[in-house]
Design a protein around this motif. Structure first.
Motif, mmCIF file in Angstrom:
data_model
loop_
_atom_site.group_PDB
_atom_site.id
_atom_site.type_symbol
_atom_site.label_atom_id
_atom_site.label_comp_id
_atom_site.label_asym_id
_atom_site.label_seq_id
_atom_site.Cartn_x
_atom_site.Cartn_y
_atom_site.Cartn_z
ATOM 1 N N ALA A 62 48.016 35.844 7.387
ATOM 2 C CA ALA A 62 48.422 37.182 7.822
ATOM 3 C C ALA A 62 48.513 37.214 9.343
ATOM 4 N N GLY A 63 49.559 37.865 9.822
ATOM 5 C CA GLY A 63 49.808 37.917 11.258
ATOM 6 C C GLY A 63 50.692 36.797 11.769
ATOM 7 N N GLY A 64 50.933 35.818 10.919
ATOM 8 C CA GLY A 64 51.745 34.677 11.314
ATOM 9 C C GLY A 64 53.233 34.937 11.157
ATOM 10 N N SER A 65 53.999 33.895 11.419
ATOM 11 C CA SER A 65 55.462 33.983 11.384
ATOM 12 C C SER A 65 56.031 32.847 10.552
ATOM 13 N N LEU A 66 57.229 33.099 10.039
ATOM 14 C CA LEU A 66 57.941 32.077 9.274
ATOM 15 C C LEU A 66 59.417 32.413 9.337
ATOM 16 N N ARG A 67 60.231 31.384 9.230
ATOM 17 C CA ARG A 67 61.687 31.571 9.278
ATOM 18 C C ARG A 67 62.303 30.999 8.009
ATOM 19 N N LEU A 68 63.040 31.813 7.293
ATOM 20 C CA LEU A 68 63.779 31.378 6.123
ATOM 21 C C LEU A 68 65.231 31.128 6.504
ATOM 22 N N SER A 69 65.831 30.170 5.840
ATOM 23 C CA SER A 69 67.241 29.880 6.071
ATOM 24 C C SER A 69 67.962 29.781 4.736
ATOM 25 N N CYS A 70 69.252 30.031 4.779
ATOM 26 C CA CYS A 70 70.073 29.922 3.583
ATOM 27 C C CYS A 70 71.452 29.451 4.011
ATOM 28 N N ALA A 71 71.948 28.423 3.359
ATOM 29 C CA ALA A 71 73.241 27.849 3.696
ATOM 30 C C ALA A 71 74.166 27.923 2.497
ATOM 31 N N ALA A 72 75.405 28.265 2.776
ATOM 32 C CA ALA A 72 76.426 28.327 1.732
ATOM 33 C C ALA A 72 77.281 27.074 1.775
ATOM 34 N N SER A 73 77.673 26.621 0.616
ATOM 35 C CA SER A 73 78.552 25.462 0.541
ATOM 36 C C SER A 73 79.610 25.717 -0.518
ATOM 37 N N GLY A 74 80.664 24.923 -0.459
ATOM 38 C CA GLY A 74 81.745 25.087 -1.418
ATOM 39 C C GLY A 74 82.983 25.662 -0.757
ATOM 40 N N ASN A 75 83.905 26.058 -1.591
ATOM 41 C CA ASN A 75 85.198 26.545 -1.130
ATOM 42 C C ASN A 75 85.100 28.018 -0.744
ATOM 43 N N ILE A 76 84.592 28.269 0.461
ATOM 44 C CA ILE A 76 84.370 29.628 0.929
ATOM 45 C C ILE A 76 85.275 29.922 2.112
ATOM 46 N N ALA A 77 86.015 31.002 2.002
ATOM 47 C CA ALA A 77 86.888 31.398 3.104
ATOM 48 C C ALA A 77 86.104 32.204 4.134
ATOM 49 N N ASN A 78 85.386 33.198 3.664
ATOM 50 C CA ASN A 78 84.553 33.986 4.557
ATOM 51 C C ASN A 78 83.477 34.709 3.776
ATOM 52 N N ILE A 79 82.384 34.997 4.474
ATOM 53 C CA ILE A 79 81.280 35.754 3.907
ATOM 54 C C ILE A 79 81.214 37.104 4.608
ATOM 55 N N ASN A 80 81.359 38.170 3.850
ATOM 56 C CA ASN A 80 81.362 39.508 4.431
ATOM 57 C C ASN A 80 79.957 40.076 4.608
ATOM 58 N N TYR A 81 79.075 39.737 3.668
ATOM 59 C CA TYR A 81 77.707 40.250 3.704
ATOM 60 C C TYR A 81 76.737 39.151 3.309
ATOM 61 N N TRP A 82 75.638 39.097 4.037
ATOM 62 C CA TRP A 82 74.490 38.300 3.660
ATOM 63 C C TRP A 82 73.342 39.285 3.409
ATOM 64 N N ASP A 83 72.612 39.023 2.340
ATOM 65 C CA ASP A 83 71.436 39.839 2.060
ATOM 66 C C ASP A 83 70.246 38.931 1.792
ATOM 67 N N TRP A 84 69.079 39.455 2.085
ATOM 68 C CA TRP A 84 67.828 38.862 1.609
ATOM 69 C C TRP A 84 67.149 39.887 0.709
ATOM 70 N N TYR A 85 66.752 39.416 -0.443
ATOM 71 C CA TYR A 85 65.954 40.211 -1.368
ATOM 72 C C TYR A 85 64.639 39.476 -1.599
ATOM 73 N N ARG A 86 63.682 40.182 -2.154
ATOM 74 C CA ARG A 86 62.413 39.535 -2.479
ATOM 75 C C ARG A 86 61.853 40.125 -3.756
ATOM 76 N N GLN A 87 61.081 39.300 -4.443
ATOM 77 C CA GLN A 87 60.467 39.734 -5.690
ATOM 78 C C GLN A 87 59.016 39.286 -5.718
ATOM 79 N N ALA A 88 58.134 40.268 -5.647
ATOM 80 C CA ALA A 88 56.702 39.996 -5.707
ATOM 81 C C ALA A 88 56.271 39.857 -7.162
ATOM 82 N N PRO A 89 55.155 39.199 -7.419
ATOM 83 C CA PRO A 89 54.685 39.029 -8.797
ATOM 84 C C PRO A 89 54.525 40.361 -9.515
ATOM 85 N N GLY A 90 55.127 40.466 -10.671
ATOM 86 C CA GLY A 90 54.998 41.673 -11.472
ATOM 87 C C GLY A 90 55.840 42.848 -11.017
ATOM 88 N N LYS A 91 56.686 42.618 -10.017
ATOM 89 C CA LYS A 91 57.517 43.704 -9.487
ATOM 90 C C LYS A 91 58.988 43.348 -9.595
#
Length: 118
Positions: free
Chosen positions: A12-41
């Motif tokens: 707690a109080g620390g930091s972390l960086r998540l990354s996500c890379a797209a691959s494949g035949n992509i012309a453009n990405i209009n929106y990037w989102d991050w979602y999360r799911q906690a246990p039982g939620k």
């Protein structure tokens, strides 16, 4: 296809960086989102960024998380600071845009686990 990385165990109080890379035949990405799911939620929205750089955050992460993207590299990051045990969840990236043959796509990454210890 989206590949997320960067999850792990942090105090707690620390930091972390998540990354996500797209691959494949992509012309453009209009929106990037991050979602999360906690246990039982249900999966919940965390952050979003448009191709123009407009961002929005869930109230629970506002001021602590920062989303950024690199349109040329087709990548998105989520910098998470001042982490709390309540941030423990599996984090999923999502991208929406157009493929090279101009088809709409809406893809999800496989999820990466973040655990915040108290």
């Amino acid at each position: 296809q989206l590949q997320a990385s960067g999850g792990g165990l942090v105090q707690a109080g620390g930091s972390l960086r998540l990354s996500c890379a797209a691959s494949g035949n992509i012309a453009n990405i209009n929106y990037w989102d991050w979602y999360r799911q906690a246990p039982g939620k249900q999966r919940e929205f965390a952050a979003t960024i448009t191709s123009g750089g407009t961002t929005d955050y869930a109230d629970s992460v506002k001021g602590r998380f920062t989303i950024s993207s690199d349109n040329a590299k087709k990548m998105v990051d989520l910098q998470m600071n001042n982490l709390e045990p309540e941030d423990t969840a599996v984090y999923y990236c999502n991208a929406q845009g157009f493929s090279g043959d101009l088809r709409v796509f809406n893809s999800w990454g496989q999820g990466t686990q973040l655990t915040v210890s108290s």
